[in-house]
Design an enzyme around this catalytic site. Structure first.
Site, PDB file in Angstrom:
ATOM      1  N   ARG A   1      -9.842  -1.297   5.073  1.00 41.67           N
ATOM      2  CA  ARG A   1      -8.318  -1.803   4.664  1.00 41.67           C
ATOM      3  C   ARG A   1      -7.800  -2.989   5.250  1.00 41.67           C
ATOM      4  O   ARG A   1      -8.179  -2.905   6.533  1.00 41.67           O
ATOM      5  CB  ARG A   1      -7.433  -0.725   4.713  1.00 41.67           C
TER       6      ARG A   1
ATOM      7  N   GLU B   1      -2.132  -6.905  -0.173  1.00 40.85           N
ATOM      8  CA  GLU B   1      -2.916  -7.504  -1.604  1.00 40.85           C
ATOM      9  C   GLU B   1      -1.631  -7.110  -2.825  1.00 40.85           C
ATOM     10  O   GLU B   1      -0.962  -6.525  -2.666  1.00 40.85           O
ATOM     11  CB  GLU B   1      -3.968  -6.350  -1.628  1.00 40.85           C
TER      12      GLU B   1
ATOM     13  N   HIS C   1     -10.741  -7.136  -3.307  1.00 38.25           N
ATOM     14  CA  HIS C   1     -11.008  -5.553  -3.479  1.00 38.25           C
ATOM     15  C   HIS C   1     -11.822  -5.059  -4.279  1.00 38.25           C
ATOM     16  O   HIS C   1     -11.410  -4.190  -5.225  1.00 38.25           O
ATOM     17  CB  HIS C   1      -9.566  -4.868  -3.176  1.00 38.25           C
TER      18      HIS C   1
HETATM   19  P1  NAP Z   1     -15.109   8.616   6.257  1.00 39.37           P
HETATM   20  O1  NAP Z   1     -16.544   9.269   5.949  1.00 39.37           O
HETATM   21  O2  NAP Z   1     -14.040   9.631   6.387  1.00 39.37           O
HETATM   22  O3  NAP Z   1     -15.370   7.915   7.799  1.00 39.37           O
HETATM   23  C1  NAP Z   1     -14.232   7.253   8.288  1.00 39.37           C
HETATM   24  C2  NAP Z   1     -14.719   6.917   9.546  1.00 39.37           C
HETATM   25  O4  NAP Z   1     -13.676   5.957  10.263  1.00 39.37           O
HETATM   26  C3  NAP Z   1     -15.138   7.858  10.486  1.00 39.37           C
HETATM   27  O5  NAP Z   1     -16.388   7.414  11.239  1.00 39.37           O
HETATM   28  C4  NAP Z   1     -14.189   7.757  11.486  1.00 39.37           C
HETATM   29  O6  NAP Z   1     -14.538   8.582  12.625  1.00 39.37           O
HETATM   30  C5  NAP Z   1     -13.619   6.430  11.612  1.00 39.37           C
HETATM   31  N1  NAP Z   1     -12.500   6.123  12.103  1.00 39.37           N
HETATM   32  C6  NAP Z   1     -11.275   6.914  11.975  1.00 39.37           C
HETATM   33  N2  NAP Z   1     -10.162   6.326  12.719  1.00 39.37           N
HETATM   34  C7  NAP Z   1     -10.816   5.561  13.610  1.00 39.37           C
HETATM   35  C8  NAP Z   1     -10.444   4.795  14.730  1.00 39.37           C
HETATM   36  N3  NAP Z   1      -8.907   4.874  14.899  1.00 39.37           N
HETATM   37  N4  NAP Z   1     -11.059   4.309  15.508  1.00 39.37           N
HETATM   38  C9  NAP Z   1     -12.594   4.026  15.061  1.00 39.37           C
HETATM   39  N5  NAP Z   1     -13.197   4.832  13.861  1.00 39.37           N
HETATM   40  C10 NAP Z   1     -12.217   5.398  13.436  1.00 39.37           C
HETATM   41  O7  NAP Z   1     -14.578   7.710   4.972  1.00 39.37           O
HETATM   42  P2  NAP Z   1     -15.424   6.618   4.225  1.00 39.37           P
HETATM   43  O8  NAP Z   1     -15.972   7.314   2.898  1.00 39.37           O
HETATM   44  O9  NAP Z   1     -16.864   6.078   4.983  1.00 39.37           O
HETATM   45  O10 NAP Z   1     -14.460   5.517   3.597  1.00 39.37           O
HETATM   46  C11 NAP Z   1     -14.091   4.836   4.878  1.00 39.37           C
HETATM   47  C12 NAP Z   1     -13.021   3.934   4.175  1.00 39.37           C
HETATM   48  O11 NAP Z   1     -13.342   2.875   3.536  1.00 39.37           O
HETATM   49  C13 NAP Z   1     -11.952   4.437   3.275  1.00 39.37           C
HETATM   50  O12 NAP Z   1     -10.894   5.434   3.991  1.00 39.37           O
HETATM   51  C14 NAP Z   1     -11.330   3.338   2.537  1.00 39.37           C
HETATM   52  O13 NAP Z   1      -9.988   2.858   3.302  1.00 39.37           O
HETATM   53  C15 NAP Z   1     -12.210   2.228   2.674  1.00 39.37           C
HETATM   54  N6  NAP Z   1     -13.107   2.066   1.232  1.00 39.37           N
HETATM   55  C16 NAP Z   1     -12.449   0.613   1.062  1.00 39.37           C
HETATM   56  C17 NAP Z   1     -13.244   0.426  -0.429  1.00 39.37           C
HETATM   57  C18 NAP Z   1     -13.123  -0.969  -0.867  1.00 39.37           C
HETATM   58  O14 NAP Z   1     -13.206  -1.300  -2.074  1.00 39.37           O
HETATM   59  N7  NAP Z   1     -13.062  -2.074  -0.172  1.00 39.37           N
HETATM   60  C19 NAP Z   1     -14.068   1.292  -0.981  1.00 39.37           C
HETATM   61  C20 NAP Z   1     -14.005   2.385  -0.360  1.00 39.37           C
HETATM   62  C21 NAP Z   1     -13.511   2.938   0.601  1.00 39.37           C
HETATM   63  P3  NAP Z   1     -13.741   9.243  13.925  1.00 39.37           P
HETATM   64  O15 NAP Z   1     -12.853  10.074  13.090  1.00 39.37           O
HETATM   65  O16 NAP Z   1     -14.652  10.001  14.839  1.00 39.37           O
HETATM   66  O17 NAP Z   1     -12.860   7.919  14.711  1.00 39.37           O
HETATM   67  C1  8YV Z   2     -10.810   1.805  -5.112  1.00 38.89           C
HETATM   68  C2  8YV Z   2     -11.094   1.710  -2.714  1.00 38.89           C
HETATM   69  O1  8YV Z   2     -11.820   1.507  -6.142  1.00 38.89           O
HETATM   70  O2  8YV Z   2     -11.913   3.810  -2.867  1.00 38.89           O
HETATM   71  C3  8YV Z   2     -11.103   3.253  -2.241  1.00 38.89           C
HETATM   72  O3  8YV Z   2     -10.699   3.765  -1.178  1.00 38.89           O
HETATM   73  O4  8YV Z   2     -10.307   1.119  -1.928  1.00 38.89           O
HETATM   74  C4  8YV Z   2     -11.655   1.459  -3.900  1.00 38.89           C
HETATM   75  O5  8YV Z   2     -12.866   2.181  -4.061  1.00 38.89           O
HETATM   76  C5  8YV Z   2      -9.599   0.852  -5.589  1.00 38.89           C
HETATM   77  O6  8YV Z   2      -8.988   1.081  -4.331  1.00 38.89           O
HETATM   78  C6  8YV Z   2      -9.116   1.624  -6.744  1.00 38.89           C
HETATM   79  O7  8YV Z   2      -8.232   2.277  -6.462  1.00 38.89           O
END
Ligand code: NAP
Ligand code: 8YV
Length: 317
Positions: free
Chosen positions: A236, A265, A283
């Site tokens: 994010r 964004e 994004h």
């Molecule tokens: P997840 O399985 O819940 O993993 C989150 C990770 O972040 C965990 O390893 C957690 O470990 C770590 N974390 C949380 N707070 C932290 C901190 N303060 N310091 C260090 N590590 C920390 O989630 P995921 O499915 O992998 O997704 C992660 C994130 O990616 C989503 O929440 C979303 O915001 C983002 N994302 C972005 C896109 C995009 O389109 N760019 C798409 C999908 C997801 P600990 O709790 O042990 O610290």
């Molecule tokens: C989304 C994302 O597709 O899953 C998330 O957290 O950031 C993306 O995969 C996008 O934000 C649309 O909602």
């Protein structure tokens, strides 16, 4: 049985999901209302479900105006804009779409990493501008080697582990930082984020968003990453102090950045768009036909499972 009679659609969704939703349920689009808050005060009680997305979310004050809602189904894995605590306090189920997007988000992290290191987008601009034809062979300059480099992954959840596995294919040495070490993974845990940044060539950020990770990547971490280090952010925009990042890039205190997400964004600071050592994406980390289809399907499956069993396939709490 929890029959869902009326669904509130919080904002624009991908067309296939919108079609499926409207074909199956009675749905009202909140975005069609000139004054959504006033609409909810008058009509909020008729809705028993909300469908939203990670990008749109649902303001807590909107949820407060929806007294009959039993379930929220969100398109995406990020919950930083979804009022999960308020929903939990009211016993409202919250569905989301984890796992199905791991591969594409990890692929995008690597696309950014490869692009910023090997300067592919910049080289494409160079060719299109006729510079190659004008200046001749070997005029573009050199990039940084990716294979065998050190990758620090910040956040080793579902997507972070998928990114770390991608590193194997590039013969990378991988370490990670999280608040708690992850059991059973082959990568070394680094309790200090600054130490991880000092160690690695590429710092890839994939933590959850929200207040607890706000500006985790700050001036100190960027200075530790150093003039040969690259920052990749697919988590994010809020996780990175964008002003500090811009200063670090302007001063040459880091080598470059690959960014899919931004603090405000869809606004991207002019300071970033003017830099050649920065790759900027709107994004799109999960934005493939296959993954968006699977995410939409999970939104529908969550609603369907809730209607039949009162449980979700993927519950946020
Ligand atoms: P997840 O399985 O819940 O993993 C989150 C990770 O972040 C965990 O390893 C957690 O470990 C770590 N974390 C949380 N707070 C932290 C901190 N303060 N310091 C260090 N590590 C920390 O989630 P995921 O499915 O992998 O997704 C992660 C994130 O990616 C989503 O929440 C979303 O915001 C983002 N994302 C972005 C896109 C995009 O389109 N760019 C798409 C999908 C997801 P600990 O709790 O042990 O610290
Ligand atoms: C989304 C994302 O597709 O899953 C998330 O957290 O950031 C993306 O995969 C996008 O934000 C649309 O909602």
């Amino acid at each position: 049985m929890h029959t869902l009679n009326r669904i509130l659609q919080a904002g624009k969704l991908v067309p296939a999901l919108e079609q499926a939703l409207h074909a199956r349920y009675s749905v009202h689009r909140l975005a069609d209302e000139p004054d959504p808050a006033a609409f909810l005060v008058e009509h909020g009680a008729q809705f028993d479900a909300v469908v939203t997305s990670a990008a749109i979310g649902l303001p807590a004050q909107h949820l407060a105006a929806l007294p009959s809602v039993k379930v929220i189904s969100s398109f995406g894995v990020g919950l930083d804009k979804v009022p999960v605590e308020e929903a939990k306090a009211r016993g409202i189920a919250v569905g989301y779409t984890p796992d199905v997007l791991n591969d594409c988000v990890a692929d995008t992290a690597f696309a950014l990493l490869l692009d910023v290191a090997r300067r592919t987008a910049e080289a494409d601009r160079f060719v299109r501008a006729g510079q190659w034809a004008r200046l001749g062979s070997n005029s573009f300059g050199l990039g940084r080697k990716v294979s065998g480099a050190r990758m620090g992954v910040v956040g080793l959840g579902r997507i972070g582990q998928t990114i770390a596995r991608r590193g194997l294919g590039f013969d990378m040495e991988v370490r990670y930082h999280t608040r708690r070490p992850v059991a059973g993974v082959p990568w070394a845990h680094e309790p200090s984020l600054t130490a991880l940044a000092t160690w690695c060539d590429f710092l890839v950020v994939i933590t959850s968003g929200g207040p607890s990770t706000r500006h985790l990547i700050n001036e100190e971490v960027l200075n530790a990453l150093g003039p040969r280090g690259f920052l990749i952010n697919v988590a994010r925009g809020t996780v990175v102090d964008e002003a500090a990042l811009i200063r670090a890039l302007q001063d040459g205190r880091i080598a470059g950045a690959g960014l899919d997400v931004f603090e405000s964004e869809p606004q991207v600071p002019d300071a970033l768009t003017g830099m050649d050592n920065v790759v900027l994406l709107p994004h799109i980390a999960s934005a493939t036909h296959e993954t968006r289809q699977a995410m939409g399907q999970r939104v529908m499956d969550n609603l369907d499972a809730f209607e039949r069993t009162g449980q979700l396939i993927s519950a946020a709490y």
